[in-house]
Design a protein around this motif. Structure first.
Motif, mmCIF file in Angstrom:
data_model
loop_
_atom_site.group_PDB
_atom_site.id
_atom_site.type_symbol
_atom_site.label_atom_id
_atom_site.label_comp_id
_atom_site.label_asym_id
_atom_site.label_seq_id
_atom_site.Cartn_x
_atom_site.Cartn_y
_atom_site.Cartn_z
ATOM 1 N N MET A 1 34.000 -6.024 19.623
ATOM 2 C CA MET A 1 34.406 -5.631 20.953
ATOM 3 C C MET A 1 35.621 -6.462 21.363
ATOM 4 S SD MET A 1 32.192 -5.635 24.478
ATOM 5 C CE MET A 1 31.624 -3.956 24.570
ATOM 6 N N HIS A 2 36.596 -5.803 21.917
ATOM 7 C CA HIS A 2 37.810 -6.472 22.369
ATOM 8 C C HIS A 2 37.672 -6.895 23.829
ATOM 9 C CE1 HIS A 2 40.022 -5.437 18.756
ATOM 10 N NE2 HIS A 2 39.462 -4.244 18.808
ATOM 11 N N ALA A 3 38.473 -7.869 24.230
ATOM 12 C CA ALA A 3 38.440 -8.354 25.615
ATOM 13 C C ALA A 3 38.666 -7.219 26.599
ATOM 14 C CB ALA A 3 39.483 -9.457 25.799
ATOM 15 N N LYS A 4 39.568 -6.292 26.269
ATOM 16 C CA LYS A 4 39.827 -5.202 27.212
ATOM 17 C C LYS A 4 38.588 -4.338 27.402
ATOM 18 C CE LYS A 4 41.983 -1.729 24.198
ATOM 19 N NZ LYS A 4 43.240 -1.018 23.972
ATOM 20 N N ASP A 5 37.760 -4.199 26.350
ATOM 21 C CA ASP A 5 36.530 -3.414 26.473
ATOM 22 C C ASP A 5 35.530 -4.090 27.411
ATOM 23 O OD1 ASP A 5 37.475 -1.452 24.666
ATOM 24 O OD2 ASP A 5 36.885 -2.737 22.983
ATOM 25 N N ILE A 6 35.487 -5.405 27.364
ATOM 26 C CA ILE A 6 34.613 -6.158 28.276
ATOM 27 C C ILE A 6 35.096 -5.988 29.712
ATOM 28 C CG2 ILE A 6 33.858 -8.484 28.923
ATOM 29 C CD1 ILE A 6 34.023 -9.136 25.855
ATOM 30 N N ASP A 9 34.269 -2.503 30.928
ATOM 31 C CA ASP A 9 32.851 -2.431 31.261
ATOM 32 C C ASP A 9 32.572 -3.108 32.600
ATOM 33 O OD1 ASP A 9 29.966 -1.876 30.317
ATOM 34 O OD2 ASP A 9 29.938 -4.014 30.841
ATOM 35 N N ARG A 120 43.457 -0.111 29.557
ATOM 36 C CA ARG A 120 43.479 0.542 28.241
ATOM 37 C C ARG A 120 44.731 0.203 27.441
ATOM 38 N NH1 ARG A 120 41.275 5.353 31.299
ATOM 39 N NH2 ARG A 120 39.035 5.257 30.881
#
Length: 171
Positions: A1-6, A9, A120
């Protein structure tokens, strides 16, 4: 998981909580304040949305949704155009009234979409970019985004608490 995904979320969770705090409340409930110095649900949700709108737009070089999409006019609060609610007096808090929770959630959803669009595009390197040199140490994009998440979560939690007080008083 990438930081942007965290981050995506985290901001998604704020959106869920904003809707939960506002859903089904009328204008009086949204404007109710537990005490003369306290904030209303309407003010809390408006403020957290203004902060997110202001800070994300500034960090990514975007226009604020508040101004570019006409939300300032739709709300008609009689406050300065760039006001985010920071440092508001009780009298200024009282000015933040809405006829419907849909106005609050509509504005939040528009800001949320702009936020997601910006997130994104992120790379890990982007999070290191300095976005505010007025602090020591200077604030990076990553720190700014976590700061907005923290502020938003605190205020939406406060709105949920006030909702519980308002609903309990009404029953």
């Amino acid at each position: 998981m990438h930081a942007k995904d965290i981050l995506i979320d985290g901001f998604g969770r704020i959106r869920e909580e904003v809707h939960a705090a506002v859903e089904g409340l009328g204008p009086g409930e949204l404007a109710a304040r537990p005490g003369p110095e306290a904030n209303s649900i309407a003010w809390l949700v408006w403020h957290l949305t203004r902060i997110q709108d202001d800070h994300v737009a500034d960090a990514f070089g975007l226009d604020q949704v508040w101004l570019s999409d006409g939300w300032e006019k739709r709300f008609g609060l009689g406050l300065p155009r760039h006001d985010t609610g920071y440092g508001h007096t009780p009298a200024q808090v009282a000015k933040v009234r809405v006829d419907s929770g849909d106005l609050l959630t509509g504005y939040y959803d528009a800001v949320h979409e702009q936020t997601l669009g910006a997130l994104r595009t992120l790379t890990a390197k982007d999070l290191e970019r300095v976005v505010d040199e007025r602090w020591d140490p200077p604030v990076t994009l990553g720190v700014r985004l976590v700061s907005v998440l923290s502020d938003d979560l605190q205020h939406v939690g406060q709105a949920a608490y006030v909702r519980g007080l308002v609903r309990t008083a009404a029953s």
